[in-house]
Design an enzyme around this catalytic site. Sequence first.
Site, PDB file in Angstrom:
ATOM      1  N   ARG A  70       0.863  -1.185   0.000  1.00  0.00           N
ATOM      2  CA  ARG A  70       0.000   0.000   0.000  1.00  0.00           C
ATOM      3  C   ARG A  70       0.903   1.241   0.000  1.00  0.00           C
ATOM      4  O   ARG A  70       1.705   1.421   0.921  1.00  0.00           O
ATOM      5  CB  ARG A  70      -0.881  -0.031   1.250  1.00  0.00           C
ATOM      6  CG  ARG A  70      -1.724   1.203   1.440  1.00  0.00           C
ATOM      7  CD  ARG A  70      -2.632   1.027   2.668  1.00  0.00           C
ATOM      8  NE  ARG A  70      -3.460   2.192   2.851  1.00  0.00           N
ATOM      9  CZ  ARG A  70      -3.218   3.150   3.745  1.00  0.00           C
ATOM     10  NH1 ARG A  70      -2.192   3.080   4.558  1.00  0.00           N
ATOM     11  NH2 ARG A  70      -4.030   4.197   3.824  1.00  0.00           N
ATOM     12  N   HIS A  72      -2.753  11.141   0.455  1.00  0.00           N
ATOM     13  CA  HIS A  72      -2.287  10.893   1.827  1.00  0.00           C
ATOM     14  C   HIS A  72      -1.677  12.207   2.331  1.00  0.00           C
ATOM     15  O   HIS A  72      -0.478  12.320   2.550  1.00  0.00           O
ATOM     16  CB  HIS A  72      -1.282   9.744   1.833  1.00  0.00           C
ATOM     17  CG  HIS A  72      -0.988   9.143   3.184  1.00  0.00           C
ATOM     18  ND1 HIS A  72      -1.160   7.803   3.462  1.00  0.00           N
ATOM     19  CD2 HIS A  72      -0.539   9.687   4.329  1.00  0.00           C
ATOM     20  CE1 HIS A  72      -0.808   7.546   4.715  1.00  0.00           C
ATOM     21  NE2 HIS A  72      -0.422   8.686   5.270  1.00  0.00           N
ATOM     22  N   GLU A  82      -7.256   8.677   5.826  1.00  0.00           N
ATOM     23  CA  GLU A  82      -7.538   9.429   7.056  1.00  0.00           C
ATOM     24  C   GLU A  82      -7.921  10.886   6.773  1.00  0.00           C
ATOM     25  O   GLU A  82      -7.234  11.814   7.193  1.00  0.00           O
ATOM     26  CB  GLU A  82      -6.328   9.376   7.994  1.00  0.00           C
ATOM     27  CG  GLU A  82      -5.944   7.967   8.402  1.00  0.00           C
ATOM     28  CD  GLU A  82      -4.757   7.938   9.375  1.00  0.00           C
ATOM     29  OE1 GLU A  82      -4.193   8.993   9.663  1.00  0.00           O
ATOM     30  OE2 GLU A  82      -4.419   6.836   9.843  1.00  0.00           O
ATOM     31  N   ASN A  90      -7.846   2.167   9.792  1.00  0.00           N
ATOM     32  CA  ASN A  90      -6.541   2.317  10.447  1.00  0.00           C
ATOM     33  C   ASN A  90      -6.754   2.341  11.946  1.00  0.00           C
ATOM     34  O   ASN A  90      -7.589   3.095  12.446  1.00  0.00           O
ATOM     35  CB  ASN A  90      -5.873   3.630  10.025  1.00  0.00           C
ATOM     36  CG  ASN A  90      -5.461   3.635   8.570  1.00  0.00           C
ATOM     37  OD1 ASN A  90      -5.597   2.621   7.869  1.00  0.00           O
ATOM     38  ND2 ASN A  90      -4.949   4.758   8.108  1.00  0.00           N
ATOM     39  N   TYR A 121      -4.584   2.269  15.810  1.00  0.00           N
ATOM     40  CA  TYR A 121      -3.346   2.250  16.599  1.00  0.00           C
ATOM     41  C   TYR A 121      -3.603   2.113  18.095  1.00  0.00           C
ATOM     42  O   TYR A 121      -2.907   1.387  18.782  1.00  0.00           O
ATOM     43  CB  TYR A 121      -2.532   3.538  16.363  1.00  0.00           C
ATOM     44  CG  TYR A 121      -1.956   3.587  14.973  1.00  0.00           C
ATOM     45  CD1 TYR A 121      -0.713   3.032  14.703  1.00  0.00           C
ATOM     46  CD2 TYR A 121      -2.666   4.155  13.917  1.00  0.00           C
ATOM     47  CE1 TYR A 121      -0.185   3.045  13.416  1.00  0.00           C
ATOM     48  CE2 TYR A 121      -2.149   4.169  12.634  1.00  0.00           C
ATOM     49  CZ  TYR A 121      -0.913   3.612  12.393  1.00  0.00           C
ATOM     50  OH  TYR A 121      -0.393   3.609  11.120  1.00  0.00           O
ATOM     51  N   GLU A 143      -3.907   0.159   8.178  1.00  0.00           N
ATOM     52  CA  GLU A 143      -2.730   0.541   8.973  1.00  0.00           C
ATOM     53  C   GLU A 143      -2.884   0.006  10.380  1.00  0.00           C
ATOM     54  O   GLU A 143      -3.951   0.142  11.010  1.00  0.00           O
ATOM     55  CB  GLU A 143      -2.575   2.070   9.074  1.00  0.00           C
ATOM     56  CG  GLU A 143      -2.074   2.725   7.825  1.00  0.00           C
ATOM     57  CD  GLU A 143      -1.867   4.231   8.004  1.00  0.00           C
ATOM     58  OE1 GLU A 143      -1.644   4.701   9.146  1.00  0.00           O
ATOM     59  OE2 GLU A 143      -1.943   4.933   6.983  1.00  0.00           O
TER      60      GLU A 143
HETATM   61  O1  IFM Z   1       2.528   7.760   9.828  1.00  0.00           O
HETATM   62  C1  IFM Z   1       1.144   7.885   9.977  1.00  0.00           C
HETATM   63  C2  IFM Z   1       0.450   7.682   8.654  1.00  0.00           C
HETATM   64  O2  IFM Z   1       0.908   8.576   7.698  1.00  0.00           O
HETATM   65  C3  IFM Z   1      -1.036   7.876   8.803  1.00  0.00           C
HETATM   66  N1  IFM Z   1      -1.573   7.106   9.892  1.00  0.00           N
HETATM   67  C4  IFM Z   1      -0.882   7.130  11.154  1.00  0.00           C
HETATM   68  C5  IFM Z   1       0.597   6.858  10.949  1.00  0.00           C
HETATM   69  C6  IFM Z   1       1.341   6.879  12.298  1.00  0.00           C
HETATM   70  O3  IFM Z   1       1.187   8.095  12.926  1.00  0.00           O
END
Ligand code: IFM
Length: 462
Positions: free
Chosen positions: A80, A124, A170, A296, A298, A356
């Site tokens: 990706r 992006h 995002e 995505n 985290y 992500e």
């Molecule tokens: O590095 C970023 C990415 O560009 C977009 N999503 C979160 C990642 C980590 O912060």
Amino acid sequence: MLVDNLQPFPPSFVWGAGTSAYQIEGSADIDGRGPSIWDRFCRTPGNVAGGGTGDVACDHYRRYRDDVAMMAGLGLDAYRFSISWSRVIPDGTGAVNRPGLDFYRRLVAELRDAGIRPFATLYHWDLPDALQSRWGGWIGRDTAKAFAEYADVVSRALGDEVAAWTTHNEPWVSSWLGYGWGSHPPGYRDLDLGMQASHHLLLAHGLAIPALRSNAPRAEVGITLNFSPIVPASTDARDIEAARSADVNINRSFIGPLFGIGYDELAIGPVSHALLRSAEDDMRVIQEPIDFLGANYYTRFLLRDASHPVNPFGEYVEVPGAERTAMGWEVYPDGLLDTLRAVNAVRSDIKIYVTENGAAYPDVVSDDGKVHDPDRTAYLEAHLAQVARAIGEGIPVAGYFVWSLLDNFEWTEGYRPRFGIVYVDFETQRRIVKDSAEWYARTIAAHRALAPRRPIPPPEMP
Ligand code: IFM
């Protein structure tokens, strides 16, 4: 151990890794590329930790062949990446820069030759700076129309050779951090502008789809959103309210319009009310059917009091005793399952790619020349276990992309946080495959042995 429990992943499951143009390509002034808003933002002292820029980054523009060979060595099914709009159309609209477009042609051909499916993202965060000056960037409706033209140019050139087209990555970050909160370019701090930018990003997404469909009829088309479960820091009513409004803003302000639920009243300020009242036709465009949703994930966030004077979305608080990554983010794998369930609750038939997921740690090269990153391996393993649970519950998760393939430019944080499964020595540009990448390669190989897949058919030539 995940390798002992790969049963839930279907044979078609896509194992990938991701990057983005500004974070890895470098060659900012090469072959006719125009400046983006990130080039400008990075030039202002104080905006980026350590004064970092994407001028060189991972030098991927020149080293892409070696990078693709490395991906093939890891056994990745898919890669990706994002396309730099200002490399292809330096002025944002009008003349196409052939050398810029040719770079992506070469990259896609290299990936195909290596048996890796290209997953391309059109946007992006790196808007051509010319569009910021001309129309105020995403505040301008014309920027959405320009995006559709750009999508047409790129998809005409690459078409079905790209397996999956993602319009935006995002858009919450581009709009709310860029226009509402001001920590990203263009650096505005106005919630109504955040709302307008987010609406125009969605409109751009919908306007681009017909071109993608007609130029790449066999490719999948979708969009990637960021999700974070939001938890009130206490049972205090103000904390509950803070969490509710942040949840609406972060987790619902894009998925709602995309899937016909519309905007939540809470998300809309007075000026944007007027804009959105006249936007009924836009809502139809935004709801253009898509094939997948990229998610995505985290971490989760704990929130306190919406009336906090500094942050309109509330004040983020640390979870006491929680394990954290180098970004300060709590390691909370359950939140990925919560996220997948929440998305599935909105649209149970939509295919999901986890586009992500990953973690930054302070990696160092050891005396043995290797990079031992057990925390990252543990993070990835724990999160993939949640993906397996989601699939077991019947949620159609079709693939997983580690963020990131390479250590890279982490936006306002500069080069300090290392997210890669491959280490990059930014002085020499030497790559070192970290232990986590070796673990990921073993996991992919074990899954392939368990569930062999038919080879990818070659794209039909026009
Ligand atoms: O590095 C970023 C990415 O560009 C977009 N999503 C979160 C990642 C980590 O912060």
